[in-house]
Design a protein around this motif. Structure first.
Motif, PDB file in Angstrom:
ATOM      1  N   ARG A 174      13.274   5.579 -18.687  1.00  0.00           N
ATOM      2  CA  ARG A 174      12.936   5.358 -17.278  1.00  0.00           C
ATOM      3  C   ARG A 174      11.841   6.343 -16.851  1.00  0.00           C
ATOM      4  NH1 ARG A 174      17.581   6.444 -13.118  1.00  0.00           N
ATOM      5  NH2 ARG A 174      17.053   8.588 -13.691  1.00  0.00           N
ATOM      6  N   VAL A 175      10.781   5.803 -16.284  1.00  0.00           N
ATOM      7  CA  VAL A 175       9.687   6.629 -15.768  1.00  0.00           C
ATOM      8  C   VAL A 175       9.492   6.274 -14.299  1.00  0.00           C
ATOM      9  CG1 VAL A 175       7.316   7.398 -16.081  1.00  0.00           C
ATOM     10  CG2 VAL A 175       8.601   6.503 -18.040  1.00  0.00           C
ATOM     11  N   VAL A 176       9.437   7.287 -13.445  1.00  0.00           N
ATOM     12  CA  VAL A 176       9.256   7.066 -12.008  1.00  0.00           C
ATOM     13  C   VAL A 176       7.921   7.659 -11.574  1.00  0.00           C
ATOM     14  CG1 VAL A 176      10.205   7.406  -9.695  1.00  0.00           C
ATOM     15  CG2 VAL A 176      11.752   7.186 -11.662  1.00  0.00           C
ATOM     16  N   PHE A 177       7.099   6.809 -10.949  1.00  0.00           N
ATOM     17  CA  PHE A 177       5.779   7.228 -10.475  1.00  0.00           C
ATOM     18  C   PHE A 177       5.761   7.295  -8.948  1.00  0.00           C
ATOM     19  CE2 PHE A 177       5.060   5.023 -14.515  1.00  0.00           C
ATOM     20  CZ  PHE A 177       4.317   5.959 -15.209  1.00  0.00           C
ATOM     21  N   ALA A 197       2.307  -1.433 -22.246  1.00  0.00           N
ATOM     22  CA  ALA A 197       2.813  -0.097 -22.579  1.00  0.00           C
ATOM     23  C   ALA A 197       4.266  -0.127 -23.051  1.00  0.00           C
ATOM     24  CB  ALA A 197       2.689   0.835 -21.373  1.00  0.00           C
ATOM     25  N   GLY A 198       4.872  -1.326 -23.056  1.00  0.00           N
ATOM     26  CA  GLY A 198       6.237  -1.445 -23.553  1.00  0.00           C
ATOM     27  C   GLY A 198       7.302  -1.556 -22.485  1.00  0.00           C
ATOM     28  N   ALA A 199       6.903  -1.811 -21.240  1.00  0.00           N
ATOM     29  CA  ALA A 199       7.889  -1.918 -20.160  1.00  0.00           C
ATOM     30  C   ALA A 199       8.727  -3.184 -20.305  1.00  0.00           C
ATOM     31  CB  ALA A 199       7.184  -1.920 -18.812  1.00  0.00           C
ATOM     32  N   GLU A 200      10.009  -3.065 -20.011  1.00  0.00           N
ATOM     33  CA  GLU A 200      10.918  -4.211 -20.004  1.00  0.00           C
ATOM     34  C   GLU A 200      11.190  -4.688 -18.586  1.00  0.00           C
ATOM     35  OE1 GLU A 200      14.383  -2.862 -22.118  1.00  0.00           O
ATOM     36  OE2 GLU A 200      13.588  -3.627 -24.011  1.00  0.00           O
ATOM     37  N   ASP A 201      11.213  -3.773 -17.643  1.00  0.00           N
ATOM     38  CA  ASP A 201      11.463  -4.080 -16.235  1.00  0.00           C
ATOM     39  C   ASP A 201      10.607  -3.184 -15.359  1.00  0.00           C
ATOM     40  OD1 ASP A 201      13.621  -6.089 -16.321  1.00  0.00           O
ATOM     41  OD2 ASP A 201      14.763  -4.462 -17.223  1.00  0.00           O
ATOM     42  N   LEU A 202      10.269  -3.700 -14.177  1.00  0.00           N
ATOM     43  CA  LEU A 202       9.616  -2.911 -13.145  1.00  0.00           C
ATOM     44  C   LEU A 202      10.479  -2.974 -11.902  1.00  0.00           C
ATOM     45  CD1 LEU A 202       5.833  -3.911 -13.373  1.00  0.00           C
ATOM     46  CD2 LEU A 202       6.958  -1.891 -14.310  1.00  0.00           C
ATOM     47  N   ASP A 203      10.480  -1.880 -11.147  1.00  0.00           N
ATOM     48  CA  ASP A 203      11.358  -1.787  -9.997  1.00  0.00           C
ATOM     49  C   ASP A 203      10.731  -0.827  -9.000  1.00  0.00           C
ATOM     50  OD1 ASP A 203      13.509  -2.115  -8.369  1.00  0.00           O
ATOM     51  OD2 ASP A 203      14.966  -1.157  -9.687  1.00  0.00           O
ATOM     52  N   THR A 204      11.264  -0.803  -7.780  1.00  0.00           N
ATOM     53  CA  THR A 204      10.920   0.228  -6.806  1.00  0.00           C
ATOM     54  C   THR A 204      12.215   0.850  -6.317  1.00  0.00           C
ATOM     55  OG1 THR A 204      10.876  -1.409  -5.009  1.00  0.00           O
ATOM     56  CG2 THR A 204       8.770  -0.831  -6.043  1.00  0.00           C
ATOM     57  N   ASP A 205      12.195   2.148  -6.067  1.00  0.00           N
ATOM     58  CA  ASP A 205      13.404   2.802  -5.568  1.00  0.00           C
ATOM     59  C   ASP A 205      13.408   2.808  -4.043  1.00  0.00           C
ATOM     60  OD1 ASP A 205      11.670   4.818  -4.772  1.00  0.00           O
ATOM     61  OD2 ASP A 205      12.261   6.206  -6.368  1.00  0.00           O
ATOM     62  N   ALA A 206      14.392   3.485  -3.453  1.00  0.00           N
ATOM     63  CA  ALA A 206      14.546   3.488  -1.997  1.00  0.00           C
ATOM     64  C   ALA A 206      13.363   4.135  -1.285  1.00  0.00           C
ATOM     65  CB  ALA A 206      15.837   4.209  -1.624  1.00  0.00           C
ATOM     66  N   ASN A 209       8.880   4.349  -4.634  1.00  0.00           N
ATOM     67  CA  ASN A 209       8.262   4.768  -5.886  1.00  0.00           C
ATOM     68  C   ASN A 209       8.424   3.677  -6.938  1.00  0.00           C
ATOM     69  OD1 ASN A 209       7.646   7.481  -4.929  1.00  0.00           O
ATOM     70  ND2 ASN A 209       9.854   7.855  -5.081  1.00  0.00           N
ATOM     71  N   VAL A 210       7.488   3.609  -7.852  1.00  0.00           N
ATOM     72  CA  VAL A 210       7.528   2.592  -8.897  1.00  0.00           C
ATOM     73  C   VAL A 210       8.346   3.104 -10.078  1.00  0.00           C
ATOM     74  CG1 VAL A 210       6.154   1.295 -10.567  1.00  0.00           C
ATOM     75  CG2 VAL A 210       5.343   1.566  -8.212  1.00  0.00           C
ATOM     76  N   VAL A 211       9.308   2.287 -10.501  1.00  0.00           N
ATOM     77  CA  VAL A 211      10.192   2.646 -11.608  1.00  0.00           C
ATOM     78  C   VAL A 211       9.920   1.705 -12.772  1.00  0.00           C
ATOM     79  CG1 VAL A 211      12.578   2.991 -12.350  1.00  0.00           C
ATOM     80  CG2 VAL A 211      11.939   3.385  -9.956  1.00  0.00           C
ATOM     81  N   VAL A 212       9.632   2.295 -13.924  1.00  0.00           N
ATOM     82  CA  VAL A 212       9.355   1.515 -15.125  1.00  0.00           C
ATOM     83  C   VAL A 212      10.473   1.753 -16.129  1.00  0.00           C
ATOM     84  CG1 VAL A 212       7.746   1.139 -17.029  1.00  0.00           C
ATOM     85  CG2 VAL A 212       6.868   1.669 -14.742  1.00  0.00           C
ATOM     86  N   TRP A 213      11.068   0.662 -16.627  1.00  0.00           N
ATOM     87  CA  TRP A 213      12.159   0.733 -17.596  1.00  0.00           C
ATOM     88  C   TRP A 213      11.646   0.297 -18.961  1.00  0.00           C
ATOM     89  CZ3 TRP A 213      16.947   2.570 -16.154  1.00  0.00           C
ATOM     90  CH2 TRP A 213      17.195   2.652 -14.776  1.00  0.00           C
ATOM     91  N   THR A 214      12.007   1.045 -19.992  1.00  0.00           N
ATOM     92  CA  THR A 214      11.553   0.740 -21.345  1.00  0.00           C
ATOM     93  C   THR A 214      12.680   0.971 -22.346  1.00  0.00           C
ATOM     94  OG1 THR A 214      10.892   2.987 -22.007  1.00  0.00           O
ATOM     95  CG2 THR A 214       9.318   1.745 -20.671  1.00  0.00           C
ATOM     96  N   GLN A 215      12.412   0.624 -23.596  1.00  0.00           N
ATOM     97  CA  GLN A 215      13.278   1.074 -24.673  1.00  0.00           C
ATOM     98  C   GLN A 215      13.119   2.591 -24.795  1.00  0.00           C
ATOM     99  OE1 GLN A 215      15.518  -0.466 -26.791  1.00  0.00           O
ATOM    100  NE2 GLN A 215      15.309  -2.239 -25.435  1.00  0.00           N
ATOM    101  N   PRO A 216      14.149   3.301 -25.232  1.00  0.00           N
ATOM    102  CA  PRO A 216      14.065   4.769 -25.303  1.00  0.00           C
ATOM    103  C   PRO A 216      12.832   5.280 -26.048  1.00  0.00           C
ATOM    104  CG  PRO A 216      16.316   4.063 -25.651  1.00  0.00           C
ATOM    105  CD  PRO A 216      15.493   2.812 -25.594  1.00  0.00           C
ATOM    106  N   ASN A 217      12.493   4.631 -27.166  1.00  0.00           N
ATOM    107  CA  ASN A 217      11.381   5.137 -27.970  1.00  0.00           C
ATOM    108  C   ASN A 217      10.009   4.839 -27.366  1.00  0.00           C
ATOM    109  OD1 ASN A 217      11.479   2.399 -28.410  1.00  0.00           O
ATOM    110  ND2 ASN A 217      11.050   2.514 -30.601  1.00  0.00           N
ATOM    111  N   MET A 218       9.979   4.097 -26.258  1.00  0.00           N
ATOM    112  CA  MET A 218       8.705   3.777 -25.611  1.00  0.00           C
ATOM    113  C   MET A 218       8.501   4.550 -24.308  1.00  0.00           C
ATOM    114  SD  MET A 218       7.201   1.737 -27.618  1.00  0.00           S
ATOM    115  CE  MET A 218       5.855   1.191 -26.563  1.00  0.00           C
ATOM    116  N   THR A 219       9.413   5.446 -23.978  1.00  0.00           N
ATOM    117  CA  THR A 219       9.359   6.156 -22.697  1.00  0.00           C
ATOM    118  C   THR A 219       8.084   6.970 -22.538  1.00  0.00           C
ATOM    119  OG1 THR A 219      11.773   6.338 -22.770  1.00  0.00           O
ATOM    120  CG2 THR A 219      10.632   7.682 -21.149  1.00  0.00           C
ATOM    121  N   THR A 220       7.784   7.795 -23.510  1.00  0.00           N
ATOM    122  CA  THR A 220       6.601   8.656 -23.422  1.00  0.00           C
ATOM    123  C   THR A 220       5.319   7.854 -23.400  1.00  0.00           C
ATOM    124  OG1 THR A 220       7.769  10.457 -24.554  1.00  0.00           O
ATOM    125  CG2 THR A 220       5.370  10.566 -24.509  1.00  0.00           C
ATOM    126  N   ALA A 221       5.258   6.821 -24.224  1.00  0.00           N
ATOM    127  CA  ALA A 221       4.062   5.981 -24.274  1.00  0.00           C
ATOM    128  C   ALA A 221       3.806   5.308 -22.926  1.00  0.00           C
ATOM    129  CB  ALA A 221       4.210   4.930 -25.368  1.00  0.00           C
TER     130      ALA A 221
END
Length: 299
Positions: A174-177, A197-206, A209-221
């Motif tokens: 999970r990466v939050v921008f 970049a390997g994202a599986e889901d996109l979301d926004t929090d309360a 902010n933009v939340v990007v969900w990935t497989q664990p090994n794709m987080t840094t990328a």
């Protein structure tokens, strides 16, 4: 929603007139009633004070954890002497975060303790009434000491360690921008780049902010690829334990919520605990009672 598929001085020498025996007797028999009322009122007042103080302590602990995580992130991404780390340290100092916590967070971003010892990752699986599963992520320079401390902490809060809880969660990146500054692209603006970049889901929090969900090994990328689109404003980049919706446990009793919230708050205060996740969901308890749990969890 996700897309793609969050408190009278004594006067000696003066004799007091004797009271009639009946007055003494009446006073003797009446006293228990008066004492009971006073004790009850005092208990209620203390309960309210204790609740307010507890809520304030939790908020203070949450603030400290948030600042510590940001310092660690900036130290890891940009180095301990970078401008980004310095800015995070300045914000933490203004918020009253202790010096030793700040120094520990900087060192943790470099994979070591404040004393320079290499850190070892540790995961603790816990079950709490009424069947809530917890995952506790720990980074420590002494596994045996940390395990002993945390097991004792869990036991004193009516929980048990060692039960299989990991299967109730999914490991995800999970990466939050921060989307509040300039530039501030929308989900649609970054969707194509996120997929590449390997994202599986996109979301926004309360907070938007933009939340990007990935497989664990794709987080840094994913973080490195999308950070420039947000002017480098990365709020978090981590691998989390996401509770499976179908296995979440509702908390219906106020006592269970209190005990669970107390444990989570205590765990978050332990210096080597990095995150606490739970598959708990709000049941029939009030919003105020649930906030005791929710505000202390990583989600």
């Amino acid at each position: 929603m996700r897309r793609l598929s969050s408190l009278l001085p004594s006067v000696t020498g003066l004799a007091r007139p004797a009271r009639p025996a009946c007055a003494l007797l009446c006073q003797h028999h009446a006293r228990p009633l008066s004492t009971t009322q006073a004790a009850s009122a005092g208990h209620n007042k203390w309960s309210k004070i204790r609740h307010r103080k507890g809520a304030a302590d939790i908020q203070k602990g949450i603030m400290r954890v948030q600042h510590s995580k940001m310092i660690t992130l900036q130290s890891r991404l940009h180095g301990p002497d970078s401008a980004q780390t310095a800015a995070a340290v300045t914000a933490a100092k203004k918020a009253g975060v202790p010096k030793n916590v700040i120094e520990g967070a900087i060192a943790r971003g470099q994979g070591r303790s404040a004393m320079g010892t290499a850190l070892d990752a540790l995961t603790l699986e816990v079950i709490m009434p009424p069947g809530v599963a917890l995952i506790v992520d720990v980074e420590t320079d002494n596994r045996l000491r940390s395990l002993e401390d945390l097991k004792h902490l869990v036991k004193t809060h009516k929980g048990r360690v060692g039960s299989s809880a990991a299967f109730l969660f999914t490991r995800r990146g999970r990466v939050v921008f921060d989307a509040s500054g300039d530039p501030s692209p929308s989900l649609d603006d970054v969707m194509e780049d996120a997929i590449e970049a390997g994202a599986e889901d996109l979301d926004t929090d309360a907070d938007g902010n933009v939340v990007v969900w990935t497989q664990p090994n794709m987080t840094t990328a994913a973080m490195e690829s999308l950070a420039p689109r947000f002017g480098g404003r990365v709020l978090s980049s981590e691998i989390v334990w996401d509770p499976n919706e179908e296995t979440k446990v509702k908390v219906d009793a106020a006592g269970d919520a209190q005990t669970l919230g107390d444990l989570v708050a205590a765990l978050q205060e332990y210096p080597e605990v990095q995150a606490v996740y739970a598959n708990a969901a709000k049941g029939t308890i009030s919003d105020e009672e649930w906030s005791w749990v929710e505000n202390s969890l990583d989600s």
